[in-house]
Design a protein around this motif. Structure first.
Motif, PDB file in Angstrom:
ATOM      1  N   PRO A 470       0.831  -1.210   0.000  1.00  0.00           N
ATOM      2  CA  PRO A 470       0.000   0.000   0.000  1.00  0.00           C
ATOM      3  C   PRO A 470       0.866   1.261   0.000  1.00  0.00           C
ATOM      4  N   SER A 471       0.374   2.275  -0.652  1.00  0.00           N
ATOM      5  CA  SER A 471       1.058   3.564  -0.723  1.00  0.00           C
ATOM      6  C   SER A 471       0.090   4.658  -0.303  1.00  0.00           C
ATOM      7  N   ASP A 472       0.482   5.436   0.704  1.00  0.00           N
ATOM      8  CA  ASP A 472      -0.373   6.505   1.216  1.00  0.00           C
ATOM      9  C   ASP A 472      -1.742   5.972   1.618  1.00  0.00           C
ATOM     10  N   GLY A 473      -1.740   4.765   2.208  1.00  0.00           N
ATOM     11  CA  GLY A 473      -2.988   4.198   2.693  1.00  0.00           C
ATOM     12  C   GLY A 473      -3.918   3.718   1.598  1.00  0.00           C
ATOM     13  N   GLN A 474      -3.359   3.441   0.415  1.00  0.00           N
ATOM     14  CA  GLN A 474      -4.199   2.977  -0.695  1.00  0.00           C
ATOM     15  C   GLN A 474      -3.507   1.830  -1.423  1.00  0.00           C
ATOM     16  N   VAL A 475      -4.333   0.978  -2.013  1.00  0.00           N
ATOM     17  CA  VAL A 475      -3.798  -0.111  -2.819  1.00  0.00           C
ATOM     18  C   VAL A 475      -4.817  -0.459  -3.897  1.00  0.00           C
ATOM     19  N   MET A 476      -4.312  -0.792  -5.082  1.00  0.00           N
ATOM     20  CA  MET A 476      -5.171  -1.134  -6.224  1.00  0.00           C
ATOM     21  C   MET A 476      -5.062  -2.628  -6.495  1.00  0.00           C
ATOM     22  N   ILE A 477      -6.225  -3.308  -6.634  1.00  0.00           N
ATOM     23  CA  ILE A 477      -6.244  -4.756  -6.868  1.00  0.00           C
ATOM     24  C   ILE A 477      -7.095  -5.048  -8.093  1.00  0.00           C
ATOM     25  N   GLU A 478      -6.519  -5.799  -9.011  1.00  0.00           N
ATOM     26  CA  GLU A 478      -7.228  -6.171 -10.234  1.00  0.00           C
ATOM     27  C   GLU A 478      -7.775  -7.591 -10.097  1.00  0.00           C
ATOM     28  N   VAL A 479      -9.024  -7.777 -10.529  1.00  0.00           N
ATOM     29  CA  VAL A 479      -9.662  -9.092 -10.495  1.00  0.00           C
ATOM     30  C   VAL A 479     -10.010  -9.470 -11.926  1.00  0.00           C
ATOM     31  N   LEU A 480      -9.370 -10.504 -12.435  1.00  0.00           N
ATOM     32  CA  LEU A 480      -9.537 -10.907 -13.818  1.00  0.00           C
ATOM     33  C   LEU A 480     -10.894 -11.578 -14.036  1.00  0.00           C
ATOM     34  N   PRO A 481     -11.343 -11.662 -15.290  1.00  0.00           N
ATOM     35  CA  PRO A 481     -12.627 -12.315 -15.579  1.00  0.00           C
ATOM     36  C   PRO A 481     -12.650 -13.761 -15.076  1.00  0.00           C
ATOM     37  N   HIS A 482     -13.808 -14.175 -14.588  1.00  0.00           N
ATOM     38  CA  HIS A 482     -14.065 -15.545 -14.149  1.00  0.00           C
ATOM     39  C   HIS A 482     -12.983 -16.031 -13.193  1.00  0.00           C
TER      40      HIS A 482
END
Length: 847
Positions: A470-482
């Motif tokens: 996490p950076s500056d209290g944030q994080v990005m998460i990708e969820v792929l199809p199916h």
């Protein structure tokens, strides 16, 4: 790509000492005969039995932490008969008859912290007169209070018997009827008070205080949500019933009664019965449409239900019906399981690795359970589901679907995301009030289908995809199809390869007791005393579909399988049960005869002028209603000498035998060799029939009787002919290579093998090929319309034009025999019409 932002705020976590928000994990419902064959696994293949139970209940992160047991009533409660522990008011409760109590005890040996629950799906016959109005539209008013004590004693004595036999006390009990449409509020209150204050008639040394602490759980409705409204409007009921639950419907009622019960009154809310994945993931990855491991009734669909069940109605516990399918496939609602265990003679069992690993995305990255064992909490403000549907969540699947679970000390958290759509989904998470936890690395675990058609179906199950900081209290998460993704602060790298069922599974050998003598199966029921006692009279491999067949000593030195239920003892059904019948054997059996030595009951007097009969059925593969005539061919002999022969419920022939001695045993034989079926009674042939249309070639055996104490003294199944069919594989098995365009479907009706079907036609140049070792093949599948095939064997045309039979589901439509024993390649081309393939069987020559 879809973008969603949400916040994990540690200040919003409820860490109170109650269980409204604890993640309770998953349960196993042992009901309607679903665990029956585990008794044979336990007795004959204890290694397989232990492996199955350890895989579900053991390990660092147990997948299942609840066993919910049906209090049987000797009637078919949808997929078979669960035996009643009591059949008369003064009979001692016998909890060894059914497998559920043994299963709970054995699971607790592996994990002593698991919980147990008891409910009923109907009433045994002795309670029928006083509880008849339980099936009315107003049972709460019409069942008299004078009937309550006898029902309470059934529950009490069963609980006491389970403690005496297996050493565990139930944690929860539902006093109401399973899937009631009209909850019995008066009875539930009466039962709860009686449970808390009962001090009389307990055995010496019994822990009465522990008995008093059993929690009442109600009302196990099916879709309906009115019990939630009843709880909100009745403070006394809320005090007496700390746990509530209902089935299948993920949504709440109008006014959100269940959310209010959890959020305002700290009540436990359960998804107290839900399906297991239908159609195993190894077949789903070949389905048309590119959904991989997803789609209707898939593991991802179940994961979406778990998430939506919490978001919409605060369900913190999901109970699989069933987790282990230990009954023969073909019964109502079959082909849904995490583990299939229907081969007790070999010890073979079949895990759905996709379904199991999808569920482990929840359990492996949390602590599941109740508050006393430090269970993690749901964080409601960081949970959401917009997926459409109330049971099968197969609309709007691109919408948000995630839950957040946090440890009570806020040092760790996990977020489970499900994306069963064809669109990528990206989640931006903001972290607040988590202290140093907000700086921890996030381990991203992912499960999805194979990346290419050449990869193994399980190559992408529960893989650690990456680590994110996490950076500056944030994080990005990708969820792929199916796919399903868990983002967790836990390390758990050693769990990546945790597959408790991956190795050492016995071969799936066909049931063939003595090849030298050509005996497929035999039993004279003269079991050792300890065998009878520990199994409550349950015979080997036989599963009841109506009534109750148990082994007992009938004379000195002679045992028999005796049908226990008379009209007087007939249960007050959950829905409706047909006459007593049972199923046994291997559905790959081909060309055999069933020889039964039996004796009629002529002592029981009741109003059944033509109901005292004995019957045999051959080639049973589907038995949705639990009937003798569900077998392809069946023969019935009545005490008046009348006999009948049926094909698929249609009367083909009948006649009479004069002068039968009803006080003596009789031998009844039903035989099938290719398309010739015949029946004998005491060595006299009474039926000879040659089937010319829609012929069946394989399946199990059924036996049936009326509601009398019919005795079966011996069964022997003999192989006929020179070929057997020891192998059958599904239309979506990797052994088959398809060419042209096919429509491969999953999650279909339970009258199909594995709920799958492949459809091709001439226009799309549909073909399929496979190799096998043997002397012939059988193609299975119903034909909705006429079609024609061309079949090539080893590069040479076997037949230019083959017209498949208009077969029923799970039945052979095309037979190819007479090849030399050895390896062959088959190419089947659809040259006219539309063709449906359900499975392929392989014939081999007997040595």
């Amino acid at each position: 790509m879809i973008h969603t932002t949400f916040t994990i705020d540690g200040d919003k976590l409820d860490v109170g000492e109650h269980d409204a928000n604890t993640f309770k994990g998953f349960g196993l419902l042992s009901c309607n005969n679903s665990s029956r064959l585990l008794m044979d696994y336990k007795w004959e293949h204890p290694d397989s039995y232990r492996k199955i139970l350890t895989g579900l209940f053991g390990g660092k992160h147990p997948l299942v932490d609840m066993v919910k047991v049906e209090l049987g009533n000797d009637a078919n409660t949808s997929s078979g008969t669960e035996p009643a522990p009591k059949r008369a008011p003064h009979e001692e409760a016998n909890v060894r008859r059914g497998m559920g109590y043994q299963l709970a005890a054995d699971a607790k040996e592996i994990n002593p912290t698991i919980k147990t629950c008891l409910l009923r799906w109907g009433e045994p016959g002795y309670l029928r007169p006083t509880w008849m109005e339980v099936k009315s539209s107003a049972p709460d008013q019409k069942v008299p209070e004078s009937a309550y004590e006898s029902m309470y004693q059934l529950y009490k004595q069963t609980i006491v018997a389970a403690y005496q036999a297996y050493g565990f006390m139930f944690d929860y009990v539902d006093p109401d009827r399973n899937e009631t449409k009209h909850p019995m509020y008066r009875w539930i209150k009466w039962f709860a008070k009686r449970l808390q204050k009962d001090e009389a008639d307990f055995p010496t040394g019994f822990p009465i205080n522990q008995f008093h602490r059993i929690k009442v759980m109600a009302a196990d409705q099916n879709y309906e949500t009115e019990f939630g409204d009843g709880m909100l409007s009745d403070a006394e009921l809320r005090k007496l019933v700390p746990a509530v639950g209902y089935h299948y419907n993920t949504n709440d009622g109008t006014g959100h009664p269940y959310r209010r019960l959890a959020d305002e009154y700290q009540h436990e809310v359960w998804y107290s019965e839900g399906i297991s994945p239908m159609t195993m993931g190894k077949y789903r990855v070949r389905a048309t449409g590119g959904a991989g491991i997803g789609g209707r009734q898939s593991g991802l669909d179940i994961a979406n239900r778990i998430i939506k069940g919490y978001v919409m109605s605060r369900r913190t516990h999901y109970i699989f019906q069933p987790a282990i399918s230990a009954y023969y496939p073909g019964v109502n609602y079959s082909h849904k399981e995490l583990v299939r265990a229907c081969y007790p003679w070999s010890g073979y069992f079949e895990p759905d690795e996709v379904g199991l690993q999808v569920i482990r995305h929840f359990t492996d990255f949390t602590v599941a359970g109740w508050h006393e064992n430090g269970a993690w909490r749901f964080l409601p403000s960081a949970c959401n589901s917009g997926v459409g549907g109330t049971e099968n969540l197969d609309t709007d699947t691109e919408q948000d679907s995630y839950i957040t679970l946090v440890s009570p000390d806020k040092r760790d958290y996990s977020v489970i995301f499900v994306n069963d759509s064809a669109v990528r989904h990206c989640y931006q998470i903001q972290l607040k009030h988590l202290g140093s936890t907000s700086q921890k690395l996030l381990n991203i675990w992912q499960t999805m289908g194979p990346k290419s058609k050449d990869d193994a179906y399980d190559s992408q199950l529960k893989q650690r995809r990456e680590q994110l900081k996490p950076s500056d209290g944030q994080v990005m998460i990708e969820v792929l199809p199916h796919s399903i993704v868990t983002a967790t602060t836990l390390i758990n790298t050693g769990d990546q390869q945790y597959r408790p069922f991956a190795d050492d599974i016995p071969d799936n050998m066909m049931l063939y007791e003595s090849p030298k003598k050509r005996v497929l199966f035999s039993d004279d029921f003269n079991y050792p005393t300890v065998f009878l006692q520990q199994r409550g009279g349950t015979p080997r491999y036989l599963t009841d579909q109506g009534g109750a067949f148990e082994v007992e000593r009938v004379t000195q030195g002679q045992s028999a399988l005796v049908q226990q239920i008379t009209e007087r003892k007939r249960a007050l059904d959950w829905e409706y049960s047909y006459a007593p019948s049972l199923t046994f054997g291997d559905d790959r059996w081909h060309n055999y005869e069933v020889c039964v030595k039996m004796k009629f009951d002529v002592k029981t007097q009741q109003n059944s002028a033509n109901g005292n009969y004995f019957g045999i059925g051959l080639y049973q593969v589907t038995d949705v209603k639990g009937r003798l005539n569900s077998a392809a061919y069946s023969f019935k002999l009545s005490t008046d000498g009348h006999y009948e022969f049926f094909k698929h419920d249609k009367l083909i022939n009948q006649g009479y035998i004069d002068g039968m001695d009803l006080n003596a045993p009789h031998e009844v034989i039903l035989s099938v060799l290719d398309n010739h079926i015949w029946a004998k009674v005491d060595q006299k042939k009474v039926i000879s029939y040659k089937d010319l249309i829609d012929v069946s070639y394989s399946g199990r055996v059924k036996l049936g009787s009326g509601y009398f104490h019919t005795e079966v003294l011996k069964i022997q199944v003999n192989q006929l002919g020179n070929e057997i069919m020891p192998l059958r594989f599904d239309n979506l098995d990797s052994l088959i290579e398809y060419e042209g365009i096919w429509n491969h479907q999953c999650g279909l009706e339970n009258t199909l093998w594995n709920r799958t079907l492949s459809t091709g036609n001439k226009k799309e140049r549909s073909k399929f090929r496979f190799t096998f070792n043997g002397t012939g093949i059988a193609l299975f599948g119903r034909q909705a319309q006429s079609s024609q095939l061309r079949i090539e064997v080893d590069g040479t045309v076997w037949k230019d034009v083959v017209v498949p039979e208009r077969a029923a589901d799970k039945t052979e439509n095309t037979i190819l025999k007479g090849l030399e024993e050895g390896k062959h390649e088959i190419l089947v081309s659809v040259i006219s019409g539309e063709y449906m393939l359900d499975a392929i069987g392989v014939f081999q020559q007997l040595e």
